[in-house]
Design an enzyme around this catalytic site. Sequence first.
Site, PDB file in Angstrom:
ATOM      1  CG  HIS A 155      -1.700  -1.257   1.401  1.00  0.00           C
ATOM      2  ND1 HIS A 155      -2.927  -1.507   0.828  1.00  0.00           N
ATOM      3  CD2 HIS A 155      -1.365  -2.383   2.088  1.00  0.00           C
ATOM      4  CE1 HIS A 155      -3.326  -2.723   1.166  1.00  0.00           C
ATOM      5  NE2 HIS A 155      -2.386  -3.278   1.922  1.00  0.00           N
ATOM      6  CB  SER A 276      11.708  22.876 -15.690  1.00  0.00           C
ATOM      7  OG  SER A 276      10.871  24.012 -15.822  1.00  0.00           O
ATOM      8  CE  LYS A 282      10.460  19.664 -11.435  1.00  0.00           C
ATOM      9  NZ  LYS A 282       9.129  19.774 -11.837  1.00  0.00           N
ATOM     10  CD  GLU A 289       7.980  12.150 -15.688  1.00  0.00           C
ATOM     11  OE1 GLU A 289       6.948  12.784 -15.469  1.00  0.00           O
ATOM     12  OE2 GLU A 289       9.089  12.677 -15.866  1.00  0.00           O
TER      13      GLU A 289
END
Length: 463
Positions: A155, A276, A282, A289
Site C-alpha cells: 500500500h 524545465s 528541476k 515517465e
Amino acid sequence: MKLWGGRFSESTDAWMDDFHASIRFDRRLYRQDILGSIAHAVMLGEQGIISNEDSLAIADGLRGILRDADAGLIEWRVDAEDIHMNVESLLIERIGEAGKRLHTGRSRNDQVALDTRMYVKDECAELSRALHALIETLLGLAESHINSVMPGYTHLQRAQPITLAHHLMAFAQMFLRDMERFNNARDAADVMPLGSGALAGSTFPLNRERVAELLGFSRISENSLDAVSDRDYILDALYACAVAIGHMSRLCEELVLWSSIEFHFVEISDAYATGSSMMPQKKNPDAAELIRGKTGRVYGDLIALMTTMKGLPLAYDKDMQEDKEPLFDAADTICACAPILERMLATARFNTEDMSRAASGGFTNATDAADYLAGKGVPFRDAHSIVGRLVRYCAARNIAITDVPLEELRGYSEAFDDDVYGALSIEQCVARRNLPGGPAPHAVKRSIKAARERLDKLIKVYN
Ligand code: ARG
C-alpha cells in the site's frame, strides 16, 4: 495493369490505391517475403511443377532484389499495393517469363501469413535480446546491493525490511517471464502455412514439408482455412509485449517515486533526465515517465488487433491487413524502451544510506517483534496485538521499538528479554528471512545464481 487486373475493366481510384495499399508499412517484410519466395520456387522446381531452369532464374532474380533492397536501391511502389506484389512485379520486370511462374500454387493469403510468421520469429529473438541485456544489468546491480537494506512496501506504506537486491530481483523475475513469453510466441509462430493457397489449399503437388525445412520451420499448418485466417501468433507476441511494457512501467514508476525529494532513494543520471524551461532547479525523470507512458500504446496495439480479429468470417479478410502496424509498433516500442531503461538503471546512483534510514523508521521491524514473542511461546495472534499496542505507544512518542527500555517492554509482555534489541536490528530482520525466495543476502545470492542459469537457457533458444 495490376497483377490481378484481368477481371477488371476500370482502374481503381487513386484514393483507393492509396487507401488499401500496405506497402508503406509491409515493406518491412521484404526479407521474409523474398526468402519465402525463394523457398517456394526451389520446391516448385524440385517437384517438377516448374522447370529447374525457371526455378534457378527465379531464385537468382529474387536474390538480386534482396541485395538491392538491403542496399536501399529499390523504390517500393504504391500502385503495386503490397510487399508481395512489389517483389513479384519487380521480379517479372527483371527476369521476364520465368518470374510469372513464381506464384504457382500460392496466394497472397498464405504468403502474408508466412511472412508475418517469419517476422514474428525473428522479432521475438530481438525482443528477447533486449530483455536479456536489461536482466543482466538488474542481476549485476543486485549482486552489488545484496546488503543494501531498504524498506519493502505494501500500500506504499513501509512494511518490512528487504534489500535493494531483493527488490531489483523481483523485476528480474518479471522480465525472465517476459522472455519466456517471447519464446512461447516464437514457438506459436513456428508453423509453415504455404500450401494453404487462398483458403482451400492447392491442386499442385506442393511439398509443404520441404518448404518448412528450407525456411527453418518446425511444423506445417493443419488446416488451410485456419492457416490463412489465424493471427493468434501475432496476438501472442503482442500480449508478451504488453505484459513486458507493463513490467517496465512499474519499474519506471518506482524510479520516478524514488527520485523525488520525498523518497530520495535514487539519483537518475543527467544523461537520462531533463530540465524545465521555467523552473531552474528541476531535474525530471523523463525517460522513466516516457516508458511508463508508452505502455498505453502497446496495450492499444494488443486491443486493436484483438478487436480487428473479432467476428471475422473465415477465411482471409482484408481487415487482417491491420495486423502489421500494431505488431511493428509494439515491437519497436519494446526495443526502444528496454535499452533506455537498462542504461538508466546502470547509470543511476542509489542512495543506500537514505534507504537504510527509511528501513529503520516506520516500524518495519514490528512483524519481527511479534515473531520474536511467538518464538518465545506467545501465540502469534496475542503477540500481534501486544506489538500493536507497543507500536501505538512508540508512534505517539516518535521513538522506535528498540528505544523502549527492557523494563517497559516487559510491561507489555514477560517474554521480552535483552536479546530482543539484537533480534530487532534491521540487519537481523533481513538476515533471518532466509527461506528460498526471501530477502536474506544468502537467499538472494542463490536466486541470482538461479536467475543466471535460467537466463542462459532462455537466450540459447536463439543462438
Ligand atoms: N496486403 C495484404 C495483407 O497484408 C496481403 C494479402 C492480401 N490478400 C488479398 N486477397 N487481398 O493482408
